[in-house]
Motif scaffolding. Structure first.
Motif, PDB file in Angstrom:
ATOM      1  N   THR A 133      68.648  17.751  45.250  1.00 31.52           N
ATOM      2  CA  THR A 133      69.227  18.412  46.411  1.00 31.52           C
ATOM      3  C   THR A 133      70.508  19.121  46.017  1.00 31.52           C
ATOM      4  O   THR A 133      71.138  18.813  44.999  1.00 31.52           O
ATOM      5  CB  THR A 133      69.541  17.402  47.534  1.00 31.52           C
ATOM      6  OG1 THR A 133      70.416  16.374  47.019  1.00 31.52           O
ATOM      7  CG2 THR A 133      68.275  16.766  48.082  1.00 31.52           C
ATOM      8  N   GLN A 134      70.901  20.075  46.842  1.00 32.79           N
ATOM      9  CA  GLN A 134      72.119  20.839  46.621  1.00 32.79           C
ATOM     10  C   GLN A 134      73.033  20.602  47.810  1.00 32.79           C
ATOM     11  O   GLN A 134      72.588  20.610  48.963  1.00 32.79           O
ATOM     12  CB  GLN A 134      71.783  22.327  46.488  1.00 32.79           C
ATOM     13  CG  GLN A 134      72.906  23.190  45.960  1.00 32.79           C
ATOM     14  CD  GLN A 134      72.444  24.616  45.693  1.00 32.79           C
ATOM     15  OE1 GLN A 134      71.434  25.060  46.218  1.00 32.79           O
ATOM     16  NE2 GLN A 134      73.183  25.353  44.880  1.00 32.79           N
ATOM     17  N   ARG A 135      74.326  20.349  47.550  1.00 30.49           N
ATOM     18  CA  ARG A 135      75.260  20.096  48.649  1.00 30.49           C
ATOM     19  C   ARG A 135      76.552  20.880  48.447  1.00 30.49           C
ATOM     20  O   ARG A 135      76.886  21.282  47.327  1.00 30.49           O
ATOM     21  CB  ARG A 135      75.569  18.608  48.772  1.00 30.49           C
ATOM     22  CG  ARG A 135      76.228  17.980  47.559  1.00 30.49           C
ATOM     23  CD  ARG A 135      76.440  16.491  47.772  1.00 30.49           C
ATOM     24  NE  ARG A 135      76.749  15.806  46.531  1.00 30.49           N
ATOM     25  CZ  ARG A 135      77.989  15.619  46.065  1.00 30.49           C
ATOM     26  NH1 ARG A 135      79.029  16.088  46.756  1.00 30.49           N
ATOM     27  NH2 ARG A 135      78.197  14.984  44.918  1.00 30.49           N
ATOM     28  N   ASP A 136      77.253  21.064  49.556  1.00 29.36           N
ATOM     29  CA  ASP A 136      78.525  21.764  49.485  1.00 29.36           C
ATOM     30  C   ASP A 136      79.653  20.827  49.915  1.00 29.36           C
ATOM     31  O   ASP A 136      79.418  19.647  50.211  1.00 29.36           O
ATOM     32  CB  ASP A 136      78.508  23.041  50.331  1.00 29.36           C
ATOM     33  CG  ASP A 136      78.260  22.767  51.810  1.00 29.36           C
ATOM     34  OD1 ASP A 136      78.505  21.625  52.267  1.00 29.36           O
ATOM     35  OD2 ASP A 136      77.823  23.691  52.522  1.00 29.36           O
ATOM     36  N   PRO A 158      67.404  20.707  50.288  1.00 27.40           N
ATOM     37  CA  PRO A 158      66.481  20.301  49.229  1.00 27.40           C
ATOM     38  C   PRO A 158      66.258  21.423  48.227  1.00 27.40           C
ATOM     39  O   PRO A 158      66.247  22.602  48.584  1.00 27.40           O
ATOM     40  CB  PRO A 158      65.200  19.969  49.990  1.00 27.40           C
ATOM     41  CG  PRO A 158      65.281  20.788  51.240  1.00 27.40           C
ATOM     42  CD  PRO A 158      66.729  20.882  51.587  1.00 27.40           C
ATOM     43  N   VAL A 159      66.102  21.048  46.971  1.00 30.08           N
ATOM     44  CA  VAL A 159      65.807  22.002  45.906  1.00 30.08           C
ATOM     45  C   VAL A 159      64.402  21.776  45.375  1.00 30.08           C
ATOM     46  O   VAL A 159      63.597  22.701  45.303  1.00 30.08           O
ATOM     47  CB  VAL A 159      66.833  21.890  44.761  1.00 30.08           C
ATOM     48  CG1 VAL A 159      66.443  22.801  43.599  1.00 30.08           C
ATOM     49  CG2 VAL A 159      68.229  22.245  45.254  1.00 30.08           C
ATOM     50  N   ALA A 160      64.100  20.554  44.978  1.00 27.09           N
ATOM     51  CA  ALA A 160      62.784  20.250  44.413  1.00 27.09           C
ATOM     52  C   ALA A 160      62.578  18.749  44.372  1.00 27.09           C
ATOM     53  O   ALA A 160      63.541  17.972  44.385  1.00 27.09           O
ATOM     54  CB  ALA A 160      62.647  20.833  43.008  1.00 27.09           C
ATOM     55  N   ASP A 161      61.331  18.317  44.340  1.00 27.28           N
ATOM     56  CA  ASP A 161      60.950  16.945  44.030  1.00 27.28           C
ATOM     57  C   ASP A 161      60.245  16.975  42.690  1.00 27.28           C
ATOM     58  O   ASP A 161      59.246  17.680  42.522  1.00 27.28           O
ATOM     59  CB  ASP A 161      60.007  16.376  45.106  1.00 27.28           C
ATOM     60  CG  ASP A 161      60.717  16.130  46.421  1.00 27.28           C
ATOM     61  OD1 ASP A 161      61.937  15.896  46.374  1.00 27.28           O
ATOM     62  OD2 ASP A 161      60.053  16.186  47.469  1.00 27.28           O
ATOM     63  N   GLN A 162      60.773  16.241  41.742  1.00 28.00           N
ATOM     64  CA  GLN A 162      60.205  16.233  40.400  1.00 28.00           C
ATOM     65  C   GLN A 162      59.492  14.911  40.139  1.00 28.00           C
ATOM     66  O   GLN A 162      60.042  13.827  40.419  1.00 28.00           O
ATOM     67  CB  GLN A 162      61.295  16.456  39.357  1.00 28.00           C
ATOM     68  CG  GLN A 162      62.049  17.779  39.531  1.00 28.00           C
ATOM     69  CD  GLN A 162      61.241  18.990  39.083  1.00 28.00           C
ATOM     70  OE1 GLN A 162      61.347  19.457  37.969  1.00 28.00           O
ATOM     71  NE2 GLN A 162      60.416  19.514  39.981  1.00 28.00           N
ATOM     72  N   ASP A 210      72.377  17.362  42.974  1.00 27.42           N
ATOM     73  CA  ASP A 210      72.232  15.908  42.899  1.00 27.42           C
ATOM     74  C   ASP A 210      70.799  15.550  42.550  1.00 27.42           C
ATOM     75  O   ASP A 210      69.856  16.216  43.005  1.00 27.42           O
ATOM     76  CB  ASP A 210      72.570  15.262  44.250  1.00 27.42           C
ATOM     77  CG  ASP A 210      74.037  15.411  44.626  1.00 27.42           C
ATOM     78  OD1 ASP A 210      74.877  15.483  43.709  1.00 27.42           O
ATOM     79  OD2 ASP A 210      74.334  15.455  45.837  1.00 27.42           O
ATOM     80  N   GLY A 211      70.613  14.502  41.770  1.00 29.66           N
ATOM     81  CA  GLY A 211      69.286  13.978  41.468  1.00 29.66           C
ATOM     82  C   GLY A 211      69.237  12.507  41.803  1.00 29.66           C
ATOM     83  O   GLY A 211      69.983  11.709  41.209  1.00 29.66           O
TER      84      GLY A 211
END
Length: 568
Positions: free
Chosen positions: A75-78, A85-89, A109-110
């Motif tokens: 995820t990406q946060r400010d 959300p960015v991706a689920d790996q 964040d991961g």
């Protein structure tokens, strides 16, 4: 597990959208079992429990993770706590982006979703993997770059810049982050409630705007570039005991070329630059005569590739770092670069690639409007500021021509002011043809800018031109003036070190001293070399600078080899 084999109804909406983006398979490739086995020698197996953080925004990234089992949510946060959300790996995929080639701070964040088993490959071994496994390394490198591109285009993460979009300091910070390839988002307190609340809470004076909210929530008031870089983790503490084979001052095409060729041949390389990689070339809207790019390429795209390439081979790039002085005394057999933070960087050899600074013509009140309507480069940021306006651009060289063509796509009209009576002597033919065929570019010959007017805070509002033939003046309502009138060498930091300069301040190379043989790119100080625009007699072309950067590496090997031999 291959995401494309999942039941479409089980895929989250954000992932469905991501999978529809261009080059998804290249951005999030799935590794085969055989490929993972080849990667195991470069990393170590690490386990995480449900909810554990593998990496966090704003903290140094530990390297690249290959997911062996389980799920990781990225995820990406400010700084406001907003999360997107960015991706689920999942198993067979890897987590990293281009910053992990050098262990830079994580931009996302991961988090482990359930128990997760990974292969963690630290930055130095990731670089070794990219070199040793050429085909696999190519796929990984492409994915790392594309992931950074996606973050830049996402407009969510990174620091929040709060203030007027047209304020000079806002443009300054935007330009710094953009040219260094860092994501950010711009918030106008007149239109955004979160931004208005932050302004109300911190009650900054006009001089303290813009505010910058970094991902950890800290708020900076109109920071310097160095303050912003430290808050963002772009600069890491320097190892005071480390000695580099070569220190390069400047990360334009010449400096980056030296870094790529030198690092790829095993030299330990440090590169210092006070603003951004790319130099003047990095600000070029389009370069159409560089070998191998028949459709043209922007200066930023070309130099960003070189910047990533230098990191791939292990060069350490320090931005923004200003070099104040070169110490050539070599009391301990080493050169010293005095940096703006008081530290001294030690190296066995020095390459001067500091390029040139934009020349400032002798016009009254010019400094009052720099960054407030007077510009020395033309990036998309400046282009947006002059949307549908009439602007004036001064200069008759290739940089001026490239800028005029680019700005003509943004502005209502570009008046191109040239002191001389033509362009043929100073500009490439293809640019002249392009300019002459662009309807909203007007060529004004034998003319110069003689006066500027406006409010110091609000910015430039009027420009006066004078004909060099008739002496008549003409004043126009102009809010944006672009100056491309040549450049002066950035060599002030070489004072008192013994490096000889020509009358123009450019570094002289290849001049025999004390009867010794001198390499073509060597200065009057043994072990100190000069490449690119800063060198006296250079051709002032991107291709020439890159060629000199490659050429000087052979001379560096010779010098370092000689200095390492024992004295008989």
């Amino acid at each position: 597990m291959d995401l494309k084999t999942l039941d479409p109804n089980s895929i989250p909406e954000h992932k469905k959208a991501a999978m529809l983006t261009p080059r998804y398979d290249q951005t999030f490739p799935a590794l085969t079992s055989a490929e993972i086995e080849r990667m195991r020698r470069f990393g170590d197996v690490v386990h995480y429990k449900d909810g554990d953080m593998l990496f966090e925004t704003g903290k140094p990234g530990p390297g690249m993770f290959v997911v062996l089992s389980g799920h990781v949510c990225v995820t990406q946060r400010d700084g406001f706590g907003h999360v997107s959300p960015v991706a689920d790996q999942c198993a067979g995929q890897f987590l990293a982006e281009i910053g992990q080639l050098s262990g830079r701070m994580a931009l996302v964040d991961g988090r482990a979703e359930g128990d997760v088993e990974t292969l963690l490959i630290p930055p130095e071994r990731l670089r070794a993997l990219l070199v040793a496994e050429a085909d696999l390394g190519e796929r990984i490198m492409r994915a790392l770059i594309l992931r950074r591109v996606n973050l830049l285009q996402g407009g969510v993460g990174g620091p929040a810049l709060i203030g007027s979009p047209v304020a000079s300091d806002m443009v300054r910070l935007q330009g710094f982050l953009t040219r260094n390839g860092y994501p950010y988002h711009l918030l106008d307190p007149q239109a955004d409630k979160d931004a208005a609340d932050v302004v109300a809470r911190y009650a900054p004076s006009p001089q303290e705007l813009p505010l910058v909210v970094v991902p950890d929530g800290a708020v900076l008031k109109n920071p310097s570039l160095s303050e912003l870089a430290h808050a963002m983790g772009m600069l890491r503490p320097m190892d005071k005991d480390k000695v580099y084979d070569v220190a390069i001052v400047g990360s334009g095409p010449a400096g980056l070329s030296t870094a790529v060729y030198g690092a790829s041949e095993g030299l330990s390389i440090a590169v210092c630059d006070s603003r951004a990689f790319g130099g003047q070339a990095g600000a070029s809207a389009r370069i159409e005569n560089y070998l191998g790019f028949p459709t043209g390429i922007s200066g930023h795209a070309l130099t960003a590739r070189a910047f990533n390439q230098a990191q791939k081979f292990g060069a350490e790039v320090m931005i923004p770092v200003t070099v104040g002085q070169l110490d050539c005394a070599r009391t301990d057999g080493l050169f010293g670069l005095a940096l703006d933070d008081g530290e001294v960087l030690k190296a066995r050899a020095i390459v001067i690639a500091s390029g040139a600074r934009y020349r400032r013509p002798d016009i009254d009140r010019l400094s009052d409007f720099e960054g407030r309507g007077v510009w020395y480069w033309a990036s998309p940021i400046e282009g947006r500021l002059c949307k549908e306006q009439e602007i004036i651009l001064v200069g008759g060289g290739n940089s001026a021509g490239q800028a005029a063509v680019f700005l003509a796509s943004q502005a209502a009209k570009v008046r191109m002011v040239i002191r001389g009576g033509g362009l043929a002597a100073s500009m490439s033919r293809y640019l002249i043809d392009r300019i002459e065929s662009t309807a909203n570019i007007e060529l004004v010959f034998n003319t110069e800018v003689v006066a500027l007017d406006g409010d110091t805070e609000a910015g430039l509002s009027r420009v006066t031109l004078r004909s060099r033939l008739s002496g008549e003046d003409e004043t126009s309502e102009i809010r944006n003036l672009f100056l491309f009138v040549g450049a002066d060498p950035a060599t002030d930091w070489l004072a008192d070190c013994g490096v000889t300069l020509d009358r123009g301040g450019f570094v002289i190379t290849g001049m025999p001293t004390d009867g010794r043989a001198v390499q073509a790119l060597e200065t009057t100080v043994p072990g100190v070399y000069a490449v690119g625009d800063v060198r006296s007699g250079s051709v002032k072309r991107v291709g020439g600078a890159i060629g000199e950067g490659a050429q000087v590496v052979a001379a560096l090997h010779g010098f370092l080899g000689d200095s390492a031999r024992p004295t008989l």
